[in-house]
Motif scaffolding. Sequence first.
Motif, PDB file in Angstrom:
ATOM      1  N   UNK A   4       0.850  -1.193   0.000  1.00 25.05           N
ATOM      2  CA  UNK A   4       0.000   0.000   0.000  1.00 25.05           C
ATOM      3  C   UNK A   4       0.881   1.236   0.000  1.00 25.05           C
ATOM      4  N   UNK A   5       0.496   2.206  -0.818  1.00 23.44           N
ATOM      5  CA  UNK A   5       1.212   3.481  -0.811  1.00 23.44           C
ATOM      6  C   UNK A   5       0.196   4.619  -0.824  1.00 23.44           C
ATOM      7  N   UNK A   6       0.652   5.781  -0.373  1.00 22.84           N
ATOM      8  CA  UNK A   6      -0.155   6.999  -0.458  1.00 22.84           C
ATOM      9  C   UNK A   6       0.434   7.797  -1.607  1.00 22.84           C
ATOM     10  N   UNK A   7      -0.361   8.005  -2.627  1.00 21.48           N
ATOM     11  CA  UNK A   7       0.248   8.455  -3.876  1.00 21.48           C
ATOM     12  C   UNK A   7      -0.686   9.406  -4.619  1.00 21.48           C
ATOM     13  N   UNK A   8      -0.079  10.353  -5.345  1.00 23.53           N
ATOM     14  CA  UNK A   8      -0.868  11.254  -6.198  1.00 23.53           C
ATOM     15  C   UNK A   8      -1.233  10.543  -7.485  1.00 23.53           C
ATOM     16  N   UNK A  11       1.547  10.554  -9.998  1.00 19.18           N
ATOM     17  CA  UNK A  11       2.647   9.655  -9.636  1.00 19.18           C
ATOM     18  C   UNK A  11       2.248   8.203  -9.877  1.00 19.18           C
ATOM     19  N   UNK A 145      -6.420   4.706  -7.591  1.00 23.15           N
ATOM     20  CA  UNK A 145      -6.229   3.270  -7.821  1.00 23.15           C
ATOM     21  C   UNK A 145      -6.377   2.952  -9.314  1.00 23.15           C
ATOM     22  N   UNK A 177      -4.338  12.874  -3.660  1.00 21.35           N
ATOM     23  CA  UNK A 177      -3.564  11.780  -3.100  1.00 21.35           C
ATOM     24  C   UNK A 177      -4.527  10.798  -2.463  1.00 21.35           C
ATOM     25  N   UNK A 179      -4.790   6.452  -1.005  1.00 20.19           N
ATOM     26  CA  UNK A 179      -4.069   5.198  -0.810  1.00 20.19           C
ATOM     27  C   UNK A 179      -4.359   4.238  -1.955  1.00 20.19           C
ATOM     28  N   UNK A 180      -3.342   3.493  -2.349  1.00 19.05           N
ATOM     29  CA  UNK A 180      -3.468   2.586  -3.488  1.00 19.05           C
ATOM     30  C   UNK A 180      -2.805   1.259  -3.133  1.00 19.05           C
ATOM     31  N   UNK A 181      -3.431   0.177  -3.552  1.00 20.25           N
ATOM     32  CA  UNK A 181      -2.797  -1.138  -3.414  1.00 20.25           C
ATOM     33  C   UNK A 181      -2.070  -1.432  -4.718  1.00 20.25           C
TER      34      UNK A 181
ATOM     35  N   UNK B 125       7.038  10.545   5.533  1.00 22.00           N
ATOM     36  CA  UNK B 125       5.938   9.582   5.414  1.00 22.00           C
ATOM     37  C   UNK B 125       6.453   8.326   4.717  1.00 22.00           C
ATOM     38  N   UNK B 127       4.947   5.908   3.703  1.00 17.38           N
ATOM     39  CA  UNK B 127       4.054   5.315   2.700  1.00 17.38           C
ATOM     40  C   UNK B 127       3.995   6.095   1.396  1.00 17.38           C
ATOM     41  N   UNK B 128       4.872   7.076   1.233  1.00 14.95           N
ATOM     42  CA  UNK B 128       5.015   7.749  -0.055  1.00 14.95           C
ATOM     43  C   UNK B 128       6.043   6.972  -0.870  1.00 14.95           C
ATOM     44  N   UNK B 129       5.786   6.772  -2.173  1.00 13.23           N
ATOM     45  CA  UNK B 129       6.634   5.842  -2.920  1.00 13.23           C
ATOM     46  C   UNK B 129       8.125   6.202  -2.982  1.00 13.23           C
ATOM     47  N   UNK B 160       1.511   7.899   6.943  1.00  8.62           N
ATOM     48  CA  UNK B 160       0.075   7.607   6.888  1.00  8.62           C
ATOM     49  C   UNK B 160      -0.331   7.171   5.497  1.00  8.62           C
ATOM     50  N   UNK B 161      -1.477   6.504   5.443  1.00 11.68           N
ATOM     51  CA  UNK B 161      -2.068   6.056   4.172  1.00 11.68           C
ATOM     52  C   UNK B 161      -3.421   6.724   3.974  1.00 11.68           C
ATOM     53  N   UNK B 164      -7.049   5.215   4.885  1.00 11.98           N
ATOM     54  CA  UNK B 164      -6.840   3.797   5.214  1.00 11.98           C
ATOM     55  C   UNK B 164      -5.952   3.564   6.440  1.00 11.98           C
ATOM     56  N   UNK B 215      -7.414  19.784   4.913  1.00 14.32           N
ATOM     57  CA  UNK B 215      -7.638  20.185   3.538  1.00 14.32           C
ATOM     58  C   UNK B 215      -8.607  19.228   2.850  1.00 14.32           C
TER      59      UNK B 215
END
Lengths: 352, 220
Positions: A4-8, A11, A145, A177, A179-181, B125, B127-129, B160-161, B164, B215
Motif C-alpha cells: 500500500x502506498x499513499x500516492x498522487x 505519480x 487506484x 492523493x 491510498x493505493x494497493x 511519510x 508510505x510515499x513511494x 500515513x495512508x 486507510x 484540507x
Amino acid sequence: MSEKVLIKGNEAIAEAAIAAGCRHFFGYPITPQNELAAHMSRRMPKVDGVFLQAESEVAAINMIYGASAAGVRCMTSSSSPGISLKAEGLSYLAGCDLPAVVVNVQRGGPGLGSIQPSQADYFQATRGGGHGDYHILVLAPNSVQEMYSHTIKAFDLADRYRMTVMILTDGFLGQMMEPVVINNEQLTTNSEKPWAVTQGKGKNIINSLFLKPDALEKSNLDRYAKYQKVEESEPLHEGYLLDDAEIVVASYGASSRIARNAIDEARGRGIKAGLLRPVTLWPFPKKAFAKAAEKARAFVSVEMSMGQMIEDVELAIRCRRPVLLCSRVGGVAPEPAQILASILEADKEKAI
Amino acid sequence: MPPARITVLAGHYGSGKTQIATYLALERRKHSPRVTLCDLDIVNPYFRTIDNRELLENAGVRLISSDLAGSNVESPGFPPEAASVFDDESVTAVIDVGGDDRGALALGRYSEQLKLESEILLVINKYRPLSSGAKDTCVICREIEAAGRFRFTGIVNNSNLGAWTTAEDVLASLPYAAEIGETLGLPVVAISAARRLEEPLRETVKPLWLMELYRKWVSL
C-alpha cells in the motif's frame, strides 16, 4: 505480494508505466501533470530507463513515434494545450499503426485557460485529436487506484491493437492523493512485436505515406476493421444502482464520483436514480446506454465541459429519451447539490 | 521546553507539510496571542494553506500567503510580508515550505535568521513511494538542506495512508523514523496521526500529535 502506498494520481500513472515495462518516457512540463514527469525523472534512472525532457510537446510525441517503431513500450504525458500540440503526432502514430500511451491531465480551456481541472477535451480525445480517419482508445479512470490499473491496461491494449491509448484524466485526479494497493503479480511487461524496425530478417518499414491511392484506401479499411473489433470487445462501463434506475446519470472521471454522492441523496428522497459511468470513452459503451434506456425515463450528463459527452449519450440511446446537461466549466467542479437539482428536474420527465 | 519562536516544516513532496503546519499554527495559537502561518511554497499551486484561510483566521491565526496562491496564475510568488515573521520578535510563526529541494530554495534567503531562533522540522511519510526507504529519505533530506542552506533540527513522523491508515501502519513506521533519526543525528520530535487513532496509539506512541484533516478539495 501487494503493498500500500499513499500516492498522487500523476505519480500513480508513472509508477504503473514502470511496472508495465515502460522504460522510455518523453515529456515536457505543464501543470497539472508535472508530478508525472518529475516522478519519472527520479525513477527512470533507477530502472535503467530513459527520462527525457524534450524541447517541446511536438518533439516528445515524435520521440514516441521513434521509440514505438523500435518496438519498446513508451509513454508521453501532457495537459490540454500540450495535447493540442501533439495532435499531428497522434495522427502519424495512427497512420503507422504504432502502439503508444499518451496521458492528458486536463485543465481549463480553451487557449491557455487555467491550471484548474476540466473535462473539456472529451471531443478532442474521443475523435482522435488530429487529422485523418482514425481513433484512439480512451480510458477514463476515476480514482488514483484506477490511474494505476488503467495505465497498466493501456499498455496491454496499445500493444494488442497497435494503436494509441489515451489516459484521459483531469487535474483533480492528477493532483489528489489516495491510498493505493499495488499488486503486480499478473503483469505482462512486453509483447512480441515482429513488425518493429528492430525485428525480423528483412526490412520492416514503418510509414504513413502511401504513393498509390488504392493502397492508402486499403490501409484505412484495414484499420477500421481493427477499430470494429475494438468497438465489439473493449467498451467498459461501471454501473451504480442501475438495475431499476429511472433517472440515469452519465458521468466519467472525477465528476462521476461527485455524481455518486448526488445519486445517494436522490435515492434518499425516493427517486430511482443510478449512475452509468463510461470507463472507456472511445469505444463508448453504447450497448450499456441502450439497455439503460429501456427502463430510464431520462438521462443527465454530468461533465466539466459545456456539453460534449452528452452527444455520445444521445447517439447511444438514439435520442429516445431526454438528456439533460449538468455542467460546470473553467476549472470548477459541480457540487452534489447541483447534480441533485438536475436529477430532480429530470424526474419531472414522463416516459415517452 | 517551550517551542521555538519560529517553526519551519520542510520535506519530501506530499509528505504532509501543509497539514502539519496548519495543525501547529492552531496549536501555537492556544498559548500565544500572535501566531502567523507563513506559506513559502513556490512549487505546488494546489493544496495551499490558503484553502484553510477561514479556519485559520477564525482561530485568530494570521495567514501570510502569496496573492497568487489558489488562483489560475501559476507563479512561484513570494508574499512580501514574509520577512515580518523574522523581524517582529513578538510573533510566533510557523513556516510552510514547498516540497523537496526545489521547494527549500525559498528558505535560502532566510538561512542566517533561521539559525537564531527556529526549529526546522523534516516531515516524513514511509508510505510515499519515493520516501518509503530510510536511505532514500535521508538523501532527500540532504538535498533539501543543501538547497535551503540550513540544517534540520528534528523529525515529524507523519507516516500515513490517508483514510486507510491503521494504528498498525503508524506503529510499523516507528523503526523507519528511528533509522532516519539515527542516520541524520536528529530527534523524532513527534508522531502525527489522525485524531480517530487516538485510542489505539496514545499509550504506546509519544509524543503524539492528533490532527483533523484540514484540507479537502471537492466532494469526491
